[in-house]
Each structure stands twice: as C-alpha cells, then as structure tokens.
Scaffold this motif. Structure first.
Motif, mmCIF file in Angstrom:
data_model
loop_
_atom_site.group_PDB
_atom_site.id
_atom_site.type_symbol
_atom_site.label_atom_id
_atom_site.label_comp_id
_atom_site.label_asym_id
_atom_site.label_seq_id
_atom_site.Cartn_x
_atom_site.Cartn_y
_atom_site.Cartn_z
ATOM 1 N N PRO B 83 60.595 123.705 41.961
ATOM 2 C CA PRO B 83 60.692 122.606 41.002
ATOM 3 C C PRO B 83 62.144 122.378 40.643
ATOM 4 C CG PRO B 83 60.057 124.635 39.899
ATOM 5 C CD PRO B 83 60.299 124.978 41.339
ATOM 6 N N SER B 115 58.143 117.288 30.458
ATOM 7 C CA SER B 115 58.655 118.231 31.438
ATOM 8 C C SER B 115 59.743 119.094 30.811
ATOM 9 C CB SER B 115 59.280 117.487 32.613
ATOM 10 O OG SER B 115 58.342 116.641 33.181
ATOM 11 N N PRO B 118 64.662 121.742 33.856
ATOM 12 C CA PRO B 118 64.801 122.768 34.890
ATOM 13 C C PRO B 118 66.217 123.344 34.828
ATOM 14 C CG PRO B 118 64.135 120.640 35.797
ATOM 15 C CD PRO B 118 64.594 120.405 34.414
ATOM 16 N N THR B 128 57.920 127.454 32.475
ATOM 17 C CA THR B 128 56.808 126.664 32.991
ATOM 18 C C THR B 128 57.355 125.371 33.572
ATOM 19 O OG1 THR B 128 56.503 125.551 30.883
ATOM 20 C CG2 THR B 128 55.209 127.545 31.251
ATOM 21 N N SER B 129 56.534 124.745 34.391
ATOM 22 C CA SER B 129 56.908 123.418 34.882
ATOM 23 C C SER B 129 55.658 122.540 34.906
ATOM 24 C CB SER B 129 57.537 123.504 36.275
ATOM 25 O OG SER B 129 56.611 124.056 37.171
ATOM 26 N N VAL B 131 53.271 120.173 36.845
ATOM 27 C CA VAL B 131 52.964 119.823 38.229
ATOM 28 C C VAL B 131 51.839 118.791 38.271
ATOM 29 C CG1 VAL B 131 53.708 122.045 39.165
ATOM 30 C CG2 VAL B 131 51.329 121.724 38.479
ATOM 31 N N ASP B 154 55.989 128.729 36.096
ATOM 32 C CA ASP B 154 56.784 128.376 37.267
ATOM 33 C C ASP B 154 57.110 129.641 38.053
ATOM 34 O OD1 ASP B 154 58.583 127.607 39.097
ATOM 35 O OD2 ASP B 154 59.967 126.646 37.694
ATOM 36 N N ALA B 158 56.079 125.491 43.761
ATOM 37 C CA ALA B 158 55.293 124.447 43.105
ATOM 38 C C ALA B 158 54.087 124.044 43.945
ATOM 39 C CB ALA B 158 56.181 123.226 42.848
ATOM 40 N N THR B 161 51.391 126.617 43.397
ATOM 41 C CA THR B 161 50.881 126.492 42.029
ATOM 42 C C THR B 161 49.969 125.278 41.896
ATOM 43 O OG1 THR B 161 52.938 127.450 41.228
ATOM 44 C CG2 THR B 161 51.572 126.314 39.611
#
Lengths: 169, 376
Positions: B83, B115, B118, B128-129, B131, B154, B158, B161
């Motif tokens: 990510p 979001s 990053p 966390t991300s 998705v 994360d 990705a 996941t």
C-alpha cells in the motif's frame, strides 16, 4: 472394475460409459424429466470427466465425479430453463379397457411430474437414494451437504412425493 | 444400502416407483459423440503440453514467486503490491474507463475511516490501510459485484489482505455476500513478473470442499461472479489491471493450476470481465452501511446510469422522507456522482437508483441502499 490400474482417460470413458451411461441418463431423467436434456447432461459430464481423469485416476473417483457432475448439471439446466412447469394432476380416464401400457405410461408420467414439484434437494436425495441406492454418506458427499440434511430431505421428500401421488389418484 | 429405512415397505415402494418411472428409458447411444469431443480436448491439451517447455518453467517460477510472497520477511519486494503512497492517494479513472479503486475522499464517519497516511518507511505491525473489497449482490439482472472499503491491518501485502477479506469475511452491507464455500482461504497472493509483464497470482485452498466444482445450488452466474470477485479485488489492491492467475492448493499445500474453479474455466490468467456485465451499475460508496452521520451529509458513489441520471430517496420504513436527483459526471460508464442530504435525526434507508429508460417495460433499475443513522 478392480484391474483398472493404468486406465488412461479414453479407456476410463469407454469403461465407465459401458457400465454406467444408461443409469446416469435415467438418474438425470428423474431430475430434469426430459430425456434429450438428460442425455446432453450426461454426455457433457463424461467429457468433463475425461478432462479431469489425470486427477481422478481411479474408476471409483471417476464414477463419483460423474454422479456429482450429473446432479450439478441437471440442477443448473433446470435453473437455466427458469420456468418451473406447474404440476397439473393428470386426468385419469375412467374408460374400461384402457390397456396396461397406457396405465403404466400414465403412472410414470405422474411420478416424474410429482418429482418436479419437489424442492431440488429433496428430488436429488430421493433419486440418489431410491434409484442409485446410495448410502446416506455417499449422498452427503455427492451433494456436498451433511448426513443430517440428507436424512431430513429424504423424509420430507418421501412424504411430499407420496402426498402428491395420492392427490393425483 | 447403509441407511436404515424407518418403514421398509414404504422404502421399497418408493424404490419401485422411481425405477418404474425411468427403467425403460433407452438413451441414444452416445459413446461416439463423447469420443469425438474428448479427442478434440486431448489434442488441445497435447498442443498446450508441446508448447509447454516454457509453461512448465513458468509454473515453477510461480511456485518460487509465491513462496517468496508468503514470507512476510520479504514483503518489501518491489513486485509485491504494497500500500505504497502512490497506491493509496491517486483517485483516477484508467484508460479503459474503469473507475480507479483508490479510496474516494470519504467524509469522516465512524463507519468509513479515511485512509491512513502511508509512511515512507516500513510500516509498524499495527498500522492499518484501507483496501477495496468486492462482494456479490443480487440485482434485477442477476448477481453483480459491489465494492466496499475495509480498514485492515497492513501486513505489506495488500493483494493478500484484500482477497482474503473478499473470500472469507462478511461484508458490511447485508445485501452483499461472498459465495465462496466456507473454509475457503487464500494461501498466498502477489504479483510475479514474466515475459508478458506483471501477473497477479492468487492461491486458494479449501480442505473440506472441492473448489473446482460449483457447489450444488450455485448458479453459473453466481460462480462467474465469484471468480470475478477475486479478479477485481486483486486488481484493485494492486491498482493495476494485471491478468490474474488463480491456483488451487490441495493436500500438502503445493499449489497447482486447475482447469476450473466453481466450474468456471480458470486455467489461463484471467482479464477482468466487462464492467458493464460484471459490476452492479449503481454503487453507494459513502456513507457505508450502518454509518452514523450528522445532517447535512454528503453521499458519494459511482453509477453507469441511463442518461447519467441518478435518483435517490431517503426512507423511514416505507415512507419517503426526502428525495432528489443528480447526474453522474458521465453517462454509461461507472462515473462519480454526489449529492447532499439534509434530514432530522433518525434511522433511515438511503436508496440510490438509475432512471428506468424503458418506463417499466424492462428490468428493474439498478439500485444500491444503505442503512444510515442521522445523529443530532
């Protein structure tokens, strides 16, 4: 079928066709009623089994695969066809001297029509149990459902079928 | 027979009835027809094998690549879909008109956290991300894909996941679902480079259900949608329309090519299906189902609506309390729309649909709905 080691895919089709083609078509007729459709379903299943033979390898696996594929494809044909034909109790002739063949033919028609009235799973369980004489475990495996579910579909299906056939009498 | 008939007489009677019904069916002899078809398929397969010096090598390479990708220690491999900043922050529409899967700019609400930012360095484990995850939902034109954004730990992969989320978790919106048989897991996922460019690889496994065949009761359309669900989710996680090779692991866990998954042919890497025939044509993206919002709130989504017309209603039970319409930015391709809704506090269902070009003659319009609570 014990000396089957080393069958290639073509031999597997030939041998399993000779031993099981007719029974599998009849099984499919119980599910879809129409003979032409049943023949197509079973032929497609043999072609599919040929393609999978490398992984199946054993006649027993081949037959189990055929059964499962015939049931699955019969079901998907019915879904595809979409319109579920309504069950109409047959008109029973009260004429004297109706010949035996016609009566037998009428009874067959009634059974197939009544089967078509059942929910798909019940119809499948009844066909596998009473036509192919499979055990509960084998039916559960073929349909991918639990043995408990097989039991309940079998008893409900049997009761419903009797009921439909009595109504038609 | 292993079953124990409760009433043997009745069992025999049923057995006789079923046999009578079909025993005199004499099917047309068909061995010749079957042989003709299997001969063709043998030839095709042999052709594939003959040209397969490369294919066999490619398969070996797949195994190696997947082995690498499953190892978390090497997940910073440039080939892995991470990510990265570029993946999370560039909403756009790609050349094919397919909406980008970058997160839209959601208005802050507990159900759709924005979001995360990053970081440039390797993320700590707890990061966390967001998705994108596709799910199947029923529409007036059969099963189609809808998309949700899920906030997940994360782990640097990705694709893995997102695809894991798609096959094994329940979507937020109760109208959506996954049709993959329970127990299906994603053993590995990632990208590999080959001569043709990048290819996504997803390795599935299910120890109790044979995934090669559609389970009894699954329609061919549902099966097709389920395969597309993986293709779209994997591509969205990678932010790239790379072909997707689906593999199946069995027994010892060694993955292998399979001719079919859920009876859908998957021996070759798959391109995504035509969006017009794969995706539901109206999506509400934000707010998410179950969101708590304050009035007024903004609704965002994507729609490929007839004449770009998007109609909406806010319902309290069966009562329509607000309604309106807007236009998507473009007609006939999945294009963004947005509108604002003002409503007193309460629990509502928000319904968005396209207009019906047939005036009721054709199928029902496309529609999506979300349960929303407006808080004071």
């Amino acid at each position: 079928m014990s000396s089957a080691a080393g069958w290639d895919a073509d031999t597997a089709v030939d041998e399993l066709y000779a031993a099981h083609y007719h029974r599998l078509v009849r099984l499919s007729v119980l599910l879809v009623r129409d003979v032409g459709t049943a023949e197509e379903v079973v032929q497609d299943s043999f072609v599919a089994m040929h393609g999978r033979w490398r992984k199946l390898r054993e006649p027993d696996n081949g037959l189990a695969y055929l059964r499962q594929t015939v049931v699955n494809r019969s079901r998907s044909v019915l879904r595809h066809r979409g319109v579920r034909e309504r069950y109409t109790p047959p008109v029973v002739s009260d004429q004297r001297g109706v010949d035996e063949d016609a009566l037998a033919e009428e009874r067959r028609r009634q059974v197939l029509a009544a089967l078509r009235e059942l929910p798909g799973r019940q119809r499948e369980v009844l066909a596998l149990r009473y036509y192919l004489d499979l055990s509960e475990a084998e039916i559960a495996e073929t349909l991918g459902i639990s043995r408990g579910a097989v039991k309940s579909h079998a008893s409900r299906g049997a009761a419903a079928l009797r009921h439909l056939l009595e109504d038609a009498r | 027979m292993n079953h124990t008939p409760q009433r043997p007489g009745e069992d025999d009677q049923l057995r006789r009835l079923l046999h009578d019904a079909v025993d005199d069916v004499q099917p047309v002899h068909a061995l010749g027809a079957i042989r003709a078809r299997t001969t063709n398929s043998s030839r095709a397969r042999r052709g594939w094998l003959l040209g397969a010096g490369g294919a066999v090598l490619a398969t070996a390479a797949t195994v190696a690549a997947v082995a690498v990708l499953t190892d978390p220690g090497t997940s910073r491999d440039p080939g892995v879909a991470g990510p990265g900043p570029s993946a999370a922050a560039s909403p756009s529409t790609d050349a094919s008109g397919i909406p980008s899967d970058a997160a839209p700019t959601p208005s802050p609400s507990p159900a759709t956290p924005p979001s995360g930012t990053p970081s440039q360095s390797a993320p700590p484990a707890a990061e966390t991300s967001t998705v994108p995850v596709y799910y199947v939902g029923d529409t007036s034109r059969g099963p189609r894909l809808f998309r949700e954004f899920h906030r997940l730990p994360d782990d640097g992969n990705a694709v893995l996941t997102a695809v894991t989320e798609a096959v094994s978790t329940t979507p937020d919106d109760p109208d959506y679902r996954t049709d993959w048989p329970s127990g299906t897991e994603v053993l590995a996922a990632g990208v590999q480079e080959n001569d043709g460019g990048r290819e996504l690889v997803v390795v599935l496994r299910n120890d109790t259900t044979d995934l090669r065949l559609a389970p009894v009761g699954m329609t061919p359309e549902e099966a097709q949608s389920s395969v597309e669900q993986l293709v779209y989710t994997a591509q969205a996680a990678l932010q790239r329309r790379a072909p997707v090779q689906l593999l199946l692991a069995r027994g010892t866990g060694r993955e292998q090519r399979t001719d079919t998954l859920l009876s859908v042919p998957v021996s070759e890497p798959l391109a995504e299906g035509d969006p017009a025939r794969t995706l539901a044509q109206v999506w509400i993206i934000d707010p998410a189902d179950g969101a708590r919002v304050t009035s007024p709130f903004e609704v965002n989504g994507l729609a490929a609506a007839f004449e770009a017309n998007v109609l909406w209603e806010l319902r309290d039970g069966d009562r329509v309390v607000q309604e309106g319409f807007t236009t998507a930015e473009e007609c006939c391709t999945m294009a963004p729309y947005s509108f604002e809704v003002t409503a007193p506090p309460g629990e509502y269902t928000l319904v968005v649909q396209d207009s019906d070009p047939s005036g009721g003659e054709g199928p029902e319009p496309w529609q999506d709905s979300k349960r929303i609570t407006v808080v004071p």
